[in-house]
Motif scaffolding. Structure first.
Motif: not given
Lengths: 389, 137
Positions: A122-125, A141-144
């Motif tokens: 999930w580099c883009y996130a 939050s990145a994972i969101s």
């Protein structure tokens, strides 16, 4: 006793003087060489190499001496002066040169707090989260922001398929009309019982729902509570009895992000991709954005960027462009890329591809998790850029 | 007189190799802080990394281990952080953490990643990749 003390004092005193002499001799020798270089009207790459050699000799002469750090510190001041002179020489050679030094950072996104995407694709996130964090000065939050164009259930079974920076921001804002802070839904790892990474843990969660074995799995229950505080197997069971396992992860994310942030925030990320736009033009756009204090999302072929011959590394990757400099040794214009692999400097460094290092007054250097990449490599590997207007 | 002798014997104050820090990890959605010690580990090329007190002066097992060839599946794949894969391959557990130097004038949180081996032993993951990268295939 008195005479023994006096002898000892005399011995220590004279050896201290001898050490001081060694140091001053070595430093004088170094100064003679470097002054000659500094007297040149223009500093060339060969001058920089000559300086490195003189510095290396000085380091060897001082090895183990108590004056080592103090003297090398002085020598490093000369290096800074030489670099400034080299930069001035380059500017004089090409007054139109637009490659000025710039690093854009703030309290939310800076050289000390690079993120780590763990084993997820999930580099883009992570790049999207930092782009928003920089703009809003709050860590998002990145994972969101996962948005690979397929359901998260499918996505985690392939360790994260990948997606695009702008799309993930647009999609999230359209669905939630707000954002989720990193402190509410942390993307940083937690202590897993047996799972390899975050995706692996979610896979196990889905599998246990299908097998109806969640209640018996103590380890998974602990991890569930660590990843989603306040959630236990009864919450998961109630949801899955009603809706099945589809959208479970999104439901769990939303539970953590109950306290919505930046409600009503609107932004339409601009994504410009190759081959529609030429890499040359995109890099000019990047220059303009950096000059106005912005940071820019960068999608690339990582294998091309690092010029590896290893086929397994030839996947797409997303990072952020946060700075620019003219390399004082080569004269190349280089861009500072913020990666999301933690502070690692994993790749073989080469010409125009180096890991950013921060050195202190003791000459101790640490990696920051950022890369300096020259414009040639940037253009060759470029797939597109994304910025917030 | 004794003070004078000590002054001459130790003309320069040695820089501390271990120092107190406050560490922060996220666990169960909350920041957990703890008082800890980090020790310096320098490599031959002048890079500085941090290790646990138990790993000071290469005392713990992982720093005594001689790097040997490793085959790590998907290590060089652009999916995911390579350092985490190496840490796990070496039998460790990766963890993201933040730390702040207690004695620094200007207090600032810095992020990093460590690889835990035993209860107390940890080293920064960037140290592992730095020392082992030539041996990964």
């Amino acid at each position: 006793m008195k005479s023994m003390t006096f002898s000892l004092l005399f011995l220590v005193f004279t050896s201290s003087i001898a050490l001081a002499d060694n140091c001053s001799d070595a430093y004088t020798q170094f100064q003679n060489k470097t002054n000659e270089i500094l007297n040149h009207s223009a500093i060339t790459p060969n001058d920089m190499k000559d300086f490195d050699r003189a510095y290396e000799e000085l380091s060897l002469l001082l090895l183990g001496e108590s004056c080592e750090k103090e003297t090398l510190f002085k020598a490093n001041e000369t290096r800074t002066h030489l670099k400034e002179k080299r930069a001035a020489s380059l500017r004089a050679q090409n007054p139109q040169n637009s490659c000025t030094d710039v690093i854009n950072q703030n309290e939310a996104v800076n050289l000390d707090n690079v993120r780590n995407q763990d084993g997820l694709g999930w580099c883009y996130a992570y790049a999207a989260a930092d782009l928003l964090s920089f703009r809003l000065k709050k860590k998002i939050s990145a994972i969101s922001l996962y948005d690979s164009g397929q359901s998260i259930e499918k996505d985690i079974f392939s360790d994260g398929k990948g997606g695009d920076i702008g799309g993930s921001i647009e999609d999230y804002l359209r669905k939630k009309n707000s954002l989720c802070l990193e402190e509410d839904l942390p993307s940083s790892d937690f202590q897993f019982c047996t799972y390899r990474n975050y995706a692996n843990f979610l896979q196990a969660l889905y599998q246990s729902i299908e097998e109806n074995s969640l209640a018996d799995n103590q380890c998974l229950n602990q991890n569930l509570n660590a990843a989603f505080p306040g959630v236990d197997f009864s919450v998961v069971n109630t949801f899955s009895a009603k809706y099945g396992s589809r959208n479970l992860a999104e439901y769990l994310y939303d539970l953590q992000c109950k306290k919505r942030s930046f409600v009503g925030y609107k932004v339409n990320p601009v994504s410009l991709t190759t081959p529609r736009f030429k890499p040359d033009d995109l890099l000019k756009k990047v220059d303009g954005l950096l000059d106005t204090g912005e940071i820019v999302g960068y999608a690339c072929q990582y294998g091309t960027l690092s010029e590896t011959t290893d086929d397994s590394k030839k996947g797409g990757h997303a990072m952020l462009i946060v700075g620019r400099r003219q390399n004082p040794e080569t004269g190349d214009c280089e861009y500072l890329l913020r990666n999301s692999w933690g502070k690692d400097c994993t790749d073989a460094e080469g010409e125009g591809f180096t890991c950013d290092k921060k050195c202190d007054e003791n000459n101790d250097c640490r990696y920051s998790g950022h890369l300096w990449v020259n414009s040639r490599r940037m253009k060759n590997a470029m797939e597109g850029i994304t910025y917030l207007p | 007189m004794k003070i004078l002798i000590l002054f001459f014997l130790f003309p320069f104050v040695l820089e501390a190799e271990c120092f107190p820090v406050t560490t922060k990890i996220i666990f169960q959605g909350k920041a957990e802080t703890a008082k800890n010690q980090l020790c310096k580990k320098r490599t031959k090329d002048g890079m500085l990394f941090f290790v646990s007190k138990s790993c000071e002066k290469d005392q713990c097992e992982i720093l005594k281990r001689t790097p040997k060839n490793l085959i790590i599946k998907k290590y060089k794949d652009s999916i995911g952080s390579p350092g985490f894969k190496l840490c796990q391959e070496l039998g460790g557990v990766p963890q993201i953490f933040e730390f702040q130097l207690d004695l620094a004038k200007e207090k600032k949180w810095q992020t990093s990643e460590r690889c835990y081996f035993e209860r107390e032993d940890f080293v920064e993951i960037s140290l592992l990749t730095h020392e082992w990268k030539r041996f990964i295939h």
